[in-house]
Design a protein around this motif. Structure first.
Motif, mmCIF file in Angstrom:
data_model
loop_
_atom_site.group_PDB
_atom_site.id
_atom_site.type_symbol
_atom_site.label_atom_id
_atom_site.label_comp_id
_atom_site.label_asym_id
_atom_site.label_seq_id
_atom_site.Cartn_x
_atom_site.Cartn_y
_atom_site.Cartn_z
ATOM 1 N N THR A 152 0.828 -1.199 0.000
ATOM 2 C CA THR A 152 0.000 0.000 0.000
ATOM 3 C C THR A 152 0.866 1.255 0.000
ATOM 4 O O THR A 152 2.022 1.218 0.431
ATOM 5 C CB THR A 152 -0.947 0.019 1.219
ATOM 6 O OG1 THR A 152 -1.806 1.146 1.112
ATOM 7 C CG2 THR A 152 -0.183 0.090 2.527
ATOM 8 N N SER A 153 0.309 2.348 -0.495
ATOM 9 C CA SER A 153 0.982 3.645 -0.453
ATOM 10 C C SER A 153 0.268 4.587 0.504
ATOM 11 O O SER A 153 0.694 5.730 0.683
ATOM 12 C CB SER A 153 1.022 4.271 -1.849
ATOM 13 O OG SER A 153 1.812 3.475 -2.697
ATOM 14 N N LYS A 154 -0.825 4.117 1.113
ATOM 15 C CA LYS A 154 -1.600 4.961 2.031
ATOM 16 C C LYS A 154 -0.791 5.277 3.278
ATOM 17 O O LYS A 154 -0.031 4.443 3.774
ATOM 18 C CB LYS A 154 -2.891 4.259 2.439
ATOM 19 C CG LYS A 154 -3.883 4.152 1.323
ATOM 20 C CD LYS A 154 -5.164 3.520 1.811
ATOM 21 C CE LYS A 154 -6.161 3.401 0.678
ATOM 22 N NZ LYS A 154 -7.404 2.771 1.130
ATOM 23 N N PHE A 155 -0.980 6.479 3.791
ATOM 24 C CA PHE A 155 -0.261 6.934 4.983
ATOM 25 C C PHE A 155 -0.683 6.125 6.207
ATOM 26 O O PHE A 155 -1.866 5.895 6.434
ATOM 27 C CB PHE A 155 -0.545 8.417 5.223
ATOM 28 C CG PHE A 155 0.117 8.947 6.457
ATOM 29 C CD1 PHE A 155 1.479 9.193 6.482
ATOM 30 C CD2 PHE A 155 -0.619 9.185 7.602
ATOM 31 C CE1 PHE A 155 2.092 9.675 7.622
ATOM 32 C CE2 PHE A 155 -0.018 9.674 8.751
ATOM 33 C CZ PHE A 155 1.348 9.913 8.755
ATOM 34 N N ASN A 182 4.713 0.347 0.152
ATOM 35 C CA ASN A 182 5.537 0.653 -1.017
ATOM 36 C C ASN A 182 6.749 1.471 -0.555
ATOM 37 O O ASN A 182 6.594 2.544 -0.002
ATOM 38 C CB ASN A 182 4.702 1.450 -2.024
ATOM 39 C CG ASN A 182 5.459 1.778 -3.284
ATOM 40 O OD1 ASN A 182 6.663 1.589 -3.376
ATOM 41 N ND2 ASN A 182 4.742 2.284 -4.257
ATOM 42 N N ASN A 207 8.760 3.275 -2.108
ATOM 43 C CA ASN A 207 8.999 4.503 -2.865
ATOM 44 C C ASN A 207 8.108 5.672 -2.452
ATOM 45 O O ASN A 207 8.234 6.750 -3.012
ATOM 46 C CB ASN A 207 8.824 4.235 -4.363
ATOM 47 C CG ASN A 207 9.818 3.216 -4.861
ATOM 48 O OD1 ASN A 207 10.968 3.207 -4.453
ATOM 49 N ND2 ASN A 207 9.369 2.328 -5.729
ATOM 50 N N THR A 208 7.213 5.470 -1.492
ATOM 51 C CA THR A 208 6.332 6.563 -1.082
ATOM 52 C C THR A 208 7.115 7.593 -0.281
ATOM 53 O O THR A 208 7.981 7.264 0.527
ATOM 54 C CB THR A 208 5.146 6.051 -0.242
ATOM 55 O OG1 THR A 208 5.659 5.363 0.889
ATOM 56 C CG2 THR A 208 4.252 5.137 -1.039
ATOM 57 N N GLN A 209 6.784 8.857 -0.515
ATOM 58 C CA GLN A 209 7.483 9.980 0.134
ATOM 59 C C GLN A 209 7.343 9.950 1.648
ATOM 60 O O GLN A 209 8.307 10.130 2.375
ATOM 61 C CB GLN A 209 6.954 11.316 -0.415
ATOM 62 C CG GLN A 209 7.447 11.644 -1.790
ATOM 63 C CD GLN A 209 8.865 12.187 -1.767
ATOM 64 O OE1 GLN A 209 9.545 12.167 -0.745
ATOM 65 N NE2 GLN A 209 9.332 12.669 -2.890
ATOM 66 N N TRP A 210 6.127 9.733 2.132
ATOM 67 C CA TRP A 210 5.903 9.796 3.581
ATOM 68 C C TRP A 210 6.693 8.718 4.313
ATOM 69 O O TRP A 210 7.200 8.949 5.411
ATOM 70 C CB TRP A 210 4.408 9.704 3.925
ATOM 71 C CG TRP A 210 3.768 8.386 3.607
ATOM 72 C CD1 TRP A 210 3.091 8.047 2.469
ATOM 73 C CD2 TRP A 210 3.753 7.218 4.428
ATOM 74 N NE1 TRP A 210 2.663 6.748 2.544
ATOM 75 C CE2 TRP A 210 3.053 6.206 3.740
ATOM 76 C CE3 TRP A 210 4.258 6.917 5.696
ATOM 77 C CZ2 TRP A 210 2.842 4.940 4.252
ATOM 78 C CZ3 TRP A 210 4.047 5.646 6.213
ATOM 79 C CH2 TRP A 210 3.350 4.680 5.497
#
Length: 107
Positions: free
Chosen positions: A38-41, A77, A79-82
């Protein structure tokens, strides 16, 4: 004679299938840990542990698994910024903590 041949053939097939399943069991334990990421925060306050698995011969991607305080594991993921910011902040905090402990023990 014919019954003996059939029993021998069936026995050989059973043994081959059994050893194949045992080998496949070992291989599947070495595969990637995350089928989907997931990319969710996810708020770092509810993190219990972060595991980073580098790419290797069985999994050709970097995987990050966050264990939440309830025990649930979530693949994220990488690669996510957060996530990159949160890991950087955790590493910085750990550096300062280590320096503080080192300074304290040396005096």
């Amino acid at each position: 004679m014919k019954n003996r041949m059939i029993c021998l053939l069936l026995g050989t097939i059973v043994i081959c299938l059994a050893t194949h399943d045992l080998c496949m069991g070992m291989i599947t334990k070495s595969r990637c840990k995350c089928a989907k990421a997931t990319s969710k925060f996810i708020c770092p306050k509810i993190w219990q542990d972060v595991s980073i698995f580098n790419q290797g011969s069985f999994c050709r991607k970097v995987e990050i698994v966050i264990t939440l305080k309830g025990g649930r594991k979530v693949c994220v993921n990488p690669n996510t910024q957060w996530l990159q910011r949160a890991i950087f902040n955790l590493n910085e905090r750990a550096k300062h903590t280590k320096e503080f402990i080192t300074e304290e023990s040396s005096t």
